[in-house]
Design an enzyme around this catalytic site. Structure first.
Site, short mmCIF file in Angstrom:
data_model
loop_
_atom_site.label_atom_id
_atom_site.label_comp_id
_atom_site.label_asym_id
_atom_site.label_seq_id
_atom_site.Cartn_x
_atom_site.Cartn_y
_atom_site.Cartn_z
N CYS A 50 44.55 35.00 55.34
CA CYS A 50 43.78 35.15 56.57
C CYS A 50 44.65 34.74 57.75
CB CYS A 50 42.52 34.28 56.53
SG CYS A 50 41.44 34.55 57.94
N ILE A 51 44.68 35.55 58.79
CA ILE A 51 45.51 35.24 59.96
C ILE A 51 44.65 35.14 61.22
CG2 ILE A 51 47.68 36.16 59.04
CD1 ILE A 51 47.11 38.79 60.48
#
Length: 327
Positions: free
Chosen positions: A176-177
């Site tokens: 997840c960014i």
């Protein structure tokens, strides 16, 4: 005031041992109750397409583990519920908040799943509150998990709307960014966010994201989680749905986030990425090792069950320079 709360993450915390009262780690009870059901471990494989499919869901349910089926094959959800119930197994599915999902929920009245997870990136939203109320009206016996959130205010609002459990964690996961793309989230302070949210909660909290080691499961329980959702540790198995890729004679499995372009099918509002993980054996072996490590944690806590983990002392060691991603 937020600025007054301690900020730390998993690698910054060490739990302090108590006197051991069991003669064998195997005596430690790792079971957990969620709703009307008891499960072997307080862990949930993330409801992502490269982590779980229907075959794995059936395997987990048959062996007494909790699972949440992902929501990315919408048409298969009803047949999946039917097939699970025909085998005497619990059905646990995910939904989004689009208009079509309301009709879908209503259509489940004749064969309601035991668990529904409302699964969106930013769960502190009117759309989630409306969906909670709709599910509780149409399927009052179904246990509703809502998320994801990162503040006590969000936990209280979702609980007040009728959620039976809330999922805490915005962007701490390995693929997840969100924290980089948006500047928001619980990445880097997920454990502190869990502690903060759990203090406000009246119902179970599910910690979601940032788990890099089995010891992090024990830490999550210490800081208020009833269960822990895990992605990367459950990715990369022989059975994992992720595509198998060979690089220089070594086999890897694809693992990508639910908000990645690989999941979405388009490069729009992307908040996830894809990585390759070395293939690492069978899922059952990982579950066994998790249980054994958690039993060891309970023995160090000086207890006989998971509740003992909630009462141990801890120290903040500030090992943030040790990046959990390198483990």
């Amino acid at each position: 005031m937020f600025n007054d709360i301690p900020v730390f993450d998993y690698e910054d915390i060490q739990l302090i041992p108590n006197k051991c009262i069991i003669t064998s780690r195997s005596q430690a009870d790792t079971s957990v109750t969620l709703g009307k059901y008891q499960f072997k471990l307080p862990v949930i494989p993330a409801n992502m397409q490269t982590i779980i499919d229907e075959t794995i869901a059936e395997q987990l349910a048959k062996e007494g583990y909790f699972y949440i089926m992902h929501r990315f094959d919408e048409d298969s959800r009803k047949p999946f519920i039917k097939r699970m119930h025909e085998q005497g197994l619990i059905a646990s599915i995910s939904v989004g908040v689009k208009a079509c999902e309301y009709e879908f929920v209503t259509s489940l009245k004749e064969d309601a799943p035991e668990f529904i997870t409302i699964d969106i990136a930013h769960g502190h939203a009117n759309s989630v509150i409306d969906m909670i109320k709709h599910i509780k009206t149409e399927l009052p016996e179904t246990f509703v998990i809502a998320g994801n959130v990162g503040t006590p205010e969000a936990v209280r609002e979702l609980e007040n709307a009728g959620a039976d459990a809330t999922k805490v964690g915005i962007g701490p996961g390995k693929v997840c960014i969100t924290k980089v793309k948006t500047g928001f989230g619980t990445g880097g302070w997920q454990l502190a966010a869990l502690r903060w949210c759990a203090k406000a909660a009246r119902k179970p909290i599910i910690a979601d994201g940032g788990i890099r080691t089995h010891g992090d499961i024990a830490k999550s329980i210490r800081f208020g989680a009833s269960m822990v959702m895990i992605g990367s540790l459950f990715a990369g198995h022989f059975e994992s749905p992720g595509k198998t890729v060979e690089v220089d004679g070594e086999t890897f499995k694809e693992y990508y986030g639910s908000a990645s372009e690989y999941q979405k099918g388009e490069h729009k509002n992307v908040e996830g990425k894809k990585i390759l993980l070395p293939t690492k054996g069978h899922l059952s072996d990982t579950l066994t090792e998790m249980q054994q490590d958690l039993q060891s944690s309970i023995s160090y806590a000086g207890g006989k069950d998971l509740d003992s983990l909630r009462h141990v002392d801890y120290v903040i060691v500030k090992n943030s320079i040790w990046n959990g991603d390198s483990i």
